[in-house]
Design an enzyme around this catalytic site. Structure first.
Site, PDB file in Angstrom:
ATOM      1  N   HIS A  11      -3.120   7.680   1.758  1.00 13.52           N
ATOM      2  CA  HIS A  11      -3.532   6.335   1.325  1.00 13.52           C
ATOM      3  C   HIS A  11      -4.948   6.115   1.847  1.00 13.52           C
ATOM      4  O   HIS A  11      -5.257   6.449   2.994  1.00 13.52           O
ATOM      5  CB  HIS A  11      -2.561   5.303   1.900  1.00 13.52           C
ATOM      6  CG  HIS A  11      -3.032   3.887   1.702  1.00 13.52           C
ATOM      7  ND1 HIS A  11      -3.493   3.432   0.491  1.00 13.52           N
ATOM      8  CD2 HIS A  11      -3.123   2.842   2.568  1.00 13.52           C
ATOM      9  CE1 HIS A  11      -3.840   2.162   0.614  1.00 13.52           C
ATOM     10  NE2 HIS A  11      -3.635   1.784   1.863  1.00 13.52           N
ATOM     11  N   ASN A  57     -10.007   0.224  -0.508  1.00 14.42           N
ATOM     12  CA  ASN A  57      -8.539   0.278  -0.427  1.00 14.42           C
ATOM     13  C   ASN A  57      -7.968  -0.333  -1.708  1.00 14.42           C
ATOM     14  O   ASN A  57      -8.072  -1.538  -1.915  1.00 14.42           O
ATOM     15  CB  ASN A  57      -8.084  -0.498   0.818  1.00 14.42           C
ATOM     16  CG  ASN A  57      -6.576  -0.451   1.014  1.00 14.42           C
ATOM     17  OD1 ASN A  57      -5.834  -0.073   0.109  1.00 14.42           O
ATOM     18  ND2 ASN A  57      -6.129  -0.846   2.196  1.00 14.42           N
ATOM     19  N   CYS A  95       0.815  -1.226   0.000  1.00 19.13           N
ATOM     20  CA  CYS A  95       0.000   0.000   0.000  1.00 19.13           C
ATOM     21  C   CYS A  95       0.845   1.272   0.000  1.00 19.13           C
ATOM     22  O   CYS A  95       0.358   2.349  -0.361  1.00 19.13           O
ATOM     23  CB  CYS A  95      -0.949   0.000   1.189  1.00 19.13           C
ATOM     24  SG  CYS A  95      -2.134  -1.342   1.117  1.00 19.13           S
TER      25      CYS A  95
HETATM   26  O1  UT7 Z   1      -3.798  -0.596   3.337  1.00 20.97           O
HETATM   27  C1  UT7 Z   1      -3.029  -1.357   4.194  1.00 20.97           C
HETATM   28  C2  UT7 Z   1      -3.250  -0.980   5.541  1.00 20.97           C
HETATM   29  N1  UT7 Z   1      -4.472  -1.530   6.055  1.00 20.97           N
HETATM   30  C3  UT7 Z   1      -5.175  -0.851   6.885  1.00 20.97           C
HETATM   31  O2  UT7 Z   1      -4.836   0.273   7.155  1.00 20.97           O
HETATM   32  C4  UT7 Z   1      -6.333  -1.496   7.604  1.00 20.97           C
HETATM   33  C5  UT7 Z   1      -6.268  -1.181   9.055  1.00 20.97           C
HETATM   34  N2  UT7 Z   1      -7.355  -1.721   9.847  1.00 20.97           N
HETATM   35  C6  UT7 Z   1      -8.654  -1.337   9.696  1.00 20.97           C
HETATM   36  O3  UT7 Z   1      -8.974  -0.566   8.809  1.00 20.97           O
HETATM   37  C7  UT7 Z   1      -9.660  -1.849  10.700  1.00 20.97           C
HETATM   38  O4  UT7 Z   1      -8.978  -2.507  11.742  1.00 20.97           O
HETATM   39  C8  UT7 Z   1     -10.721  -2.813  10.082  1.00 20.97           C
HETATM   40  C9  UT7 Z   1     -11.683  -2.027   9.200  1.00 20.97           C
HETATM   41  C10 UT7 Z   1     -10.015  -3.882   9.280  1.00 20.97           C
HETATM   42  C11 UT7 Z   1     -11.527  -3.469  11.191  1.00 20.97           C
HETATM   43  O5  UT7 Z   1     -12.099  -2.515  12.048  1.00 20.97           O
HETATM   44  P1  UT7 Z   1     -11.999  -2.717  13.642  1.00 20.97           P
HETATM   45  O6  UT7 Z   1     -12.801  -1.628  14.238  1.00 20.97           O
HETATM   46  O7  UT7 Z   1     -10.542  -2.780  13.981  1.00 20.97           O
HETATM   47  O8  UT7 Z   1     -12.751  -4.073  13.884  1.00 20.97           O
HETATM   48  P2  UT7 Z   1     -12.182  -5.469  14.449  1.00 20.97           P
HETATM   49  O9  UT7 Z   1     -11.241  -6.082  13.500  1.00 20.97           O
HETATM   50  O10 UT7 Z   1     -11.748  -5.260  15.860  1.00 20.97           O
HETATM   51  O11 UT7 Z   1     -13.528  -6.298  14.494  1.00 20.97           O
HETATM   52  C12 UT7 Z   1     -14.624  -5.938  15.345  1.00 20.97           C
HETATM   53  C13 UT7 Z   1     -15.697  -6.999  15.208  1.00 20.97           C
HETATM   54  C14 UT7 Z   1     -15.165  -8.416  15.372  1.00 20.97           C
HETATM   55  O12 UT7 Z   1     -16.151  -9.149  16.063  1.00 20.97           O
HETATM   56  P3  UT7 Z   1     -15.985  -9.425  17.645  1.00 20.97           P
HETATM   57  O13 UT7 Z   1     -14.685 -10.142  17.800  1.00 20.97           O
HETATM   58  O14 UT7 Z   1     -16.001  -8.074  18.276  1.00 20.97           O
HETATM   59  O15 UT7 Z   1     -17.180 -10.256  17.936  1.00 20.97           O
HETATM   60  C15 UT7 Z   1     -15.068  -8.947  13.968  1.00 20.97           C
HETATM   61  O16 UT7 Z   1     -15.207 -10.335  13.885  1.00 20.97           O
HETATM   62  O17 UT7 Z   1     -16.259  -6.952  13.872  1.00 20.97           O
HETATM   63  C16 UT7 Z   1     -16.230  -8.257  13.299  1.00 20.97           C
HETATM   64  N3  UT7 Z   1     -16.090  -8.125  11.851  1.00 20.97           N
HETATM   65  C17 UT7 Z   1     -17.144  -7.909  11.042  1.00 20.97           C
HETATM   66  N4  UT7 Z   1     -18.456  -7.800  11.281  1.00 20.97           N
HETATM   67  C18 UT7 Z   1     -19.250  -7.577  10.218  1.00 20.97           C
HETATM   68  C19 UT7 Z   1     -14.952  -8.146  11.116  1.00 20.97           C
HETATM   69  N5  UT7 Z   1     -15.244  -7.962   9.828  1.00 20.97           N
HETATM   70  C20 UT7 Z   1     -16.595  -7.816   9.745  1.00 20.97           C
HETATM   71  C21 UT7 Z   1     -17.480  -7.595   8.680  1.00 20.97           C
HETATM   72  N6  UT7 Z   1     -18.801  -7.472   8.971  1.00 20.97           N
HETATM   73  N7  UT7 Z   1     -17.059  -7.463   7.402  1.00 20.97           N
END
Ligand code: UT7
Length: 323
Positions: A250, A280, A114
């Site tokens: 980005h 992304n 990225c």
């Molecule tokens: O370009 C390269 C660099 N990449 C990035 O910069 C990405 C960086 N990270 C992010 O953008 C965020 O961390 C995400 C968008 C990937 C995730 O957001 P988050 O607020 O960190 O959520 P999380 O991973 O902590 O997940 C929260 C909950 C989890 O459930 P539990 O464990 O709380 O029950 C996940 O299983 O959301 C769940 N979850 C979803 N729910 C519905 C994960 N993906 C999904 C989904 N739909 N698609």
């Protein structure tokens, strides 16, 4: 006098197929609401079957050349930032060179995921200021839809396909911050963080693999490292936040974009945001945002721009340029 790499043209290409968040609700336990609120993404484009990274890159390159009023033969160097080249080799850049009908100059790929476009811009700048190229096409192009695990809701809803390109040309400047062109760059990587964002396959392991990400961990590194690298580049130029017209970050997550802008003391009115429409697109996201930002009247000649990106590696960096 100081030689500067000045932007002469910009362009982009997005594949025709637009996929709204709601489409994922049919196959995954997810919702438009979750995707929008956690990432800011509303839709993304996916390439058609047979439409590969070099095809997207060539279309973006043609748009940038047209914007610059130049022909392919006017270009000395092509750099494509990508992690999803059509073939293991040759490079996507040489494929673009052929598709543009160029028979001279040189072309190569840069792979910093990225952060790829920031790395490619820095390389192009070095070639231009050292006199090895007068004009360079710098392209970010990706087909991340080809490395998605469609059963992994935590990653497959976040990425999209697309390409953006800049034409850079050598121009004499005064050597101060009033010059147009690239004014400072800052590159970093730390390979200890490989396991938080990677593809679990590759040529040497004889598989293609899928993207794997510990999103929360990447998020944690992102805001801090992006604000710091932007600070470093701005300090090299000798500018403060008030002198920045646009951050063109980005486009991974609106919460990262907002968090970084806040840390940099720059209001969101001065940030180009396209993540809602493109998702992304990895190395393509910054040139896509530059092209959209210019097309919609945000970015104008003379504007001071800070770009910053982070991705797998981890690799991260920033570029300050006057448009
Ligand atoms: O370009 C390269 C660099 N990449 C990035 O910069 C990405 C960086 N990270 C992010 O953008 C965020 O961390 C995400 C968008 C990937 C995730 O957001 P988050 O607020 O960190 O959520 P999380 O991973 O902590 O997940 C929260 C909950 C989890 O459930 P539990 O464990 O709380 O029950 C996940 O299983 O959301 C769940 N979850 C979803 N729910 C519905 C994960 N993906 C999904 C989904 N739909 N698609």
């Amino acid at each position: 006098m100081t030689l500067r790499a000045v932007v002469k043209g910009v362009g982009h290409y997005l594949p025709e197929r637009i996929v709204p968040n709601a489409e994922f609700e049919q196959t995954l336990d997810t919702s438009d609401e979750w995707i929008k609120s956690r990432s800011g993404i509303e839709r993304r484009h996916f390439a058609a079957e047979g439409e590969n990274t070099s095809h997207l890159a060539t279309k973006a390159a043609k748009a940038a050349l047209a914007d610059a009023g130049l022909e392919a033969d006017d270009i000395d160097a092509i750099i494509v930032a990508t992690s999803t080249a059509d073939l293991t080799f040759p490079s996507a850049a040489t494929m673009v060179q052929a598709q543009l009908g160029m028979t001279k100059g040189f072309a190569f790929d840069v792979q910093a995921v990225c952060a790829g476009f920031v790395f490619a811009l820095t390389n192009a700048n070095a070639l231009i200021v050292s006199g090895q190229a007068k004009r360079a096409l710098v392209i970010g192009a990706e087909t991340f839809s080809r490395i998605m695990d469609w059963e992994d809701r935590a990653t497959c809803v976040l990425f999209g396909d697309g390409a953006g390109a800049l034409v850079l040309e050598a121009e004499d400047g005064k050597g101060d911050k009033s010059d147009r062109g690239i004014l400072a760059t800052d590159l970093n990587s730390d390979g200890r963080h490989k396991d938080i964002l990677y593809v679990d396959g590759g040529v040497s392991s004889q598989t293609t693999g899928y993207l794997r990400m510990q999103g929360k961990e990447v998020f944690r590194h992102a805001v801090e490292k992006l604000a710091k690298t932007a600070d470093t580049s701005m300090a090299k130029v000798g500018i403060t936040a008030d002198e920045v017209d646009w951050i063109v970050p980005h486009q991974a997550n609106i919460r990262i974009i907002k968090g970084t802008a806040k840390k940099m003391n720059i209001p969101m009115e001065r940030v180009v945001v396209t993540v809602q429409d493109h998702g992304n697109t990895s190395a393509a996201s910054i040139p896509l945002a530059l092209s959209v930002g210019k097309a919609n009247g945000q970015i104008k000649e003379g504007d001071m721009i800070v770009t910053e990106a982070i991705g797998g590696g981890l690799a991260w960096g920033s570029v300050v340029l006057r448009w």
